[in-house]
Design a protein around this motif. Structure first.
Motif, short mmCIF file in Angstrom:
data_model
loop_
_atom_site.label_atom_id
_atom_site.label_comp_id
_atom_site.label_asym_id
_atom_site.label_seq_id
_atom_site.Cartn_x
_atom_site.Cartn_y
_atom_site.Cartn_z
N PHE A 108 0.86 -1.17 0.00
CA PHE A 108 0.00 0.00 0.00
C PHE A 108 0.90 1.23 0.00
CE2 PHE A 108 -2.41 3.00 3.02
CZ PHE A 108 -2.92 3.74 1.97
N ALA A 109 0.78 2.05 -1.02
CA ALA A 109 1.56 3.29 -1.12
C ALA A 109 0.64 4.47 -0.84
CB ALA A 109 2.20 3.43 -2.50
N ALA A 110 1.16 5.48 -0.13
CA ALA A 110 0.33 6.58 0.36
C ALA A 110 -0.10 7.56 -0.71
CB ALA A 110 1.05 7.33 1.48
N ASN A 111 0.39 7.40 -1.94
CA ASN A 111 -0.25 8.09 -3.07
C ASN A 111 0.06 7.34 -4.36
OD1 ASN A 111 2.32 8.96 -3.91
ND2 ASN A 111 1.65 11.05 -4.32
N ASP A 112 -0.65 7.69 -5.42
CA ASP A 112 -0.54 6.94 -6.67
C ASP A 112 0.83 7.10 -7.34
OD1 ASP A 112 -3.10 5.94 -6.46
OD2 ASP A 112 -4.01 7.42 -7.80
N LEU A 113 1.41 8.29 -7.27
CA LEU A 113 2.71 8.48 -7.91
C LEU A 113 3.76 7.55 -7.31
CD1 LEU A 113 3.00 12.35 -8.45
CD2 LEU A 113 2.60 10.58 -10.17
N MET A 114 3.76 7.44 -5.99
CA MET A 114 4.71 6.51 -5.36
C MET A 114 4.36 5.07 -5.69
SD MET A 114 5.71 8.21 -1.67
CE MET A 114 4.12 7.91 -0.90
N ALA A 115 3.08 4.75 -5.78
CA ALA A 115 2.68 3.39 -6.15
C ALA A 115 3.15 3.05 -7.56
CB ALA A 115 1.16 3.25 -6.06
N LEU A 116 3.04 4.00 -8.47
CA LEU A 116 3.48 3.76 -9.85
C LEU A 116 4.99 3.57 -9.92
CD1 LEU A 116 1.18 6.35 -11.65
CD2 LEU A 116 0.95 3.85 -11.70
N GLY A 117 5.74 4.36 -9.15
CA GLY A 117 7.18 4.16 -9.09
C GLY A 117 7.53 2.81 -8.53
N ALA A 118 6.82 2.38 -7.48
CA ALA A 118 7.05 1.08 -6.88
C ALA A 118 6.74 -0.05 -7.86
CB ALA A 118 6.18 0.93 -5.62
N MET A 119 5.67 0.10 -8.63
CA MET A 119 5.30 -0.93 -9.61
C MET A 119 6.41 -1.12 -10.64
SD MET A 119 1.23 -0.04 -10.13
CE MET A 119 0.91 -1.30 -11.38
N GLU A 120 7.05 -0.04 -11.02
CA GLU A 120 8.15 -0.13 -11.99
C GLU A 120 9.30 -0.95 -11.41
OE1 GLU A 120 9.07 3.23 -14.95
OE2 GLU A 120 10.63 3.45 -13.43
N VAL A 121 9.63 -0.72 -10.16
CA VAL A 121 10.72 -1.46 -9.51
C VAL A 121 10.35 -2.93 -9.34
CG1 VAL A 121 12.00 -1.72 -7.34
CG2 VAL A 121 11.69 0.55 -8.36
N ILE A 122 9.10 -3.20 -8.99
CA ILE A 122 8.64 -4.59 -8.85
C ILE A 122 8.81 -5.35 -10.17
CG2 ILE A 122 6.58 -6.03 -8.50
CD1 ILE A 122 5.63 -3.85 -6.49
N ALA A 123 8.42 -4.70 -11.27
CA ALA A 123 8.56 -5.33 -12.59
C ALA A 123 10.03 -5.55 -12.93
CB ALA A 123 7.87 -4.48 -13.64
N GLU A 124 10.87 -4.56 -12.62
CA GLU A 124 12.31 -4.69 -12.91
C GLU A 124 12.95 -5.82 -12.11
OE1 GLU A 124 13.80 -0.82 -12.05
OE2 GLU A 124 13.01 0.09 -13.90
N ALA A 125 12.37 -6.14 -10.94
CA ALA A 125 12.89 -7.23 -10.11
C ALA A 125 12.40 -8.60 -10.60
CB ALA A 125 12.47 -7.02 -8.66
N GLY A 126 11.63 -8.62 -11.70
CA GLY A 126 11.14 -9.88 -12.26
C GLY A 126 9.94 -10.44 -11.53
N LEU A 127 9.26 -9.59 -10.75
CA LEU A 127 8.07 -10.01 -10.01
C LEU A 127 6.81 -9.56 -10.74
CD1 LEU A 127 9.35 -9.02 -6.45
CD2 LEU A 127 9.24 -11.35 -7.42
N SER A 128 5.74 -10.31 -10.56
CA SER A 128 4.48 -10.00 -11.24
C SER A 128 3.50 -9.32 -10.28
CB SER A 128 3.83 -11.29 -11.78
OG SER A 128 4.66 -11.90 -12.74
N ILE A 129 2.68 -8.44 -10.87
CA ILE A 129 1.60 -7.76 -10.13
C ILE A 129 0.27 -8.22 -10.72
CG2 ILE A 129 0.61 -5.51 -9.54
CD1 ILE A 129 3.39 -4.30 -10.08
N PRO A 130 -0.63 -8.78 -9.94
CA PRO A 130 -0.62 -8.93 -8.48
C PRO A 130 -0.18 -10.31 -8.00
CG PRO A 130 -2.81 -9.38 -9.28
CD PRO A 130 -1.96 -9.09 -10.51
N GLN A 131 0.27 -11.16 -8.91
CA GLN A 131 0.54 -12.55 -8.52
C GLN A 131 1.60 -12.65 -7.41
OE1 GLN A 131 0.37 -11.44 -11.62
NE2 GLN A 131 -1.32 -12.60 -12.57
#
Length: 326
Positions: free
Chosen positions: A239-262
């Motif tokens: 849970f990110a406290a705003n959308d801009l930070m959530a979008l930045g986090a999603m980019e890092v998650i993808a770069e780490a080879g992890l899937s959203i939301p799996q």
């Protein structure tokens, strides 16, 4: 070129020209036409500042925002402008970039411009540069308040928003929920974190500090915070406290080879336009930013008209928008 020259050209007194310009008092139609003809001939433009000093009002409202690049704030500003225009006010927009020194400079400028009131999204919880301003001019605080300064407040219910975001992830079966907080000391950030911790507590969970990082409500800070969390541990949800930070986090998650939301489910906050355009579309807590701005402007105009009104606090209920990221 001044009012005296207009009076001489029209062959009338300065007082008569003043009555024509201010639409006050009786003026014969013939005299009115002579004055208007003199104004056109001399290309006279009335001094708005001088007229405002006489009337005791500039019909202007200041609007201080912390970051106009955050898509949440333009809609809020539009609400302020629409409410102001409906009652014949103009809005002076000031962007502080979350810098208290810039904010103090704008407050000084707005005092010099003799604004009638201020709609204020503060850059911090500091009070030294705003207390004197708030004592002299009506101020409506939006989303964030400063410690020790009392006034009208219009905001979203951030405690409830943080709670329902976290509760949604808990209901999906997640128990290791990471949290990216906003800046320390801001009511917006602290209330959303309180909601996060409350939801965990009600489920019998103790927040793991390894799962919590802090950003500044901007995209890059979301990237940094998510990288920091992943270096320590691997959550199953965020849970990110705003959308801009959530979008930045999603980019890092993808770069780490992890899937959203799996691998990691993600929830943001604000429901900015980019949330639904994300891959996958971002689940988020919606705030009615336009209505918050509109209401804040209406409240400050009420305060301008009636200083004796009781202090108002208006909270807007947030709404969870579920999309594919969770």
């Amino acid at each position: 070129m001044g009012i005296l020259e207009v009076a001489r050209e029209a062959g009338v007194s300065v007082a008569t020209v003043s009555r024509v310009l201010n639409h006050s008092g009786y003026v014969k139609q013939e005299t009115y036409q002579r004055v208007m003809e003199a104004i056109r001939k001399l290309n006279y433009v009335p001094n708005g500042v001088a007229r405002s000093m006489v009337k005791g009002s500039t019909r202007t409202i200041g609007l201080i925002l912390p970051d106009v690049t955050n898509p949440y704030f333009p809609m809020l500003a539009r609400g302020v402008e629409d409410a102001a225009a409906a009652q014949g006010y103009l809005v002076i927009l000031c962007n502080t970039d979350n810098n208290p020194q810039t904010e103090a400079m704008y407050l000084k400028m707005l005092r010099e411009k003799c604004v009638d009131g201020l709609v204020y999204v503060s850059a911090s919880d500091r009070t030294d540069h705003v207390k004197e301003f708030a004592e002299a001019i009506p101020v409506v605080w939006v989303d964030r308040t400063a410690v020790g300064v009392e006034g009208d407040v219009v905001a979203g219910d951030d405690l409830l928003g943080g709670y329902i975001a976290t509760r949604h992830l808990l209901q999906q079966g997640h128990t290791r929920i990471a949290f990216i907080a906003g800046p320390a000391g801001l009511m917006t950030s602290e209330e959303r974190e309180r909601g996060y911790r409350l939801a965990l507590k009600e489920s019998g969970l103790i927040p793991e500090e390894a799962l919590i990082a802090r950003g500044n409500f901007q995209f890059e800070s979301g990237r940094r915070a998510m990288a920091e969390i992943l270096n320590r541990t691997t959550p199953t949800a965020l849970f990110a406290a705003n959308d801009l930070m959530a979008l930045g986090a999603m980019e890092v998650i993808a770069e780490a080879g992890l899937s959203i939301p799996q691998d990691i489910a993600v929830v943001g906050y604000d429901n900015i336009v980019f949330a639904r355009l994300a891959k996958p579309p971002l689940t988020t807590v919606e705030q009615p930013s336009y209505m918050i701005g509109l209401t804040a402007c209406e409240v400050v105009m009420e305060r301008i008209a009636r200083r004796e009104l009781p202090v108002q606090k208006k909270l807007f209920k947030p709404n969870l928008i579920v999309r594919a990221s969770s």
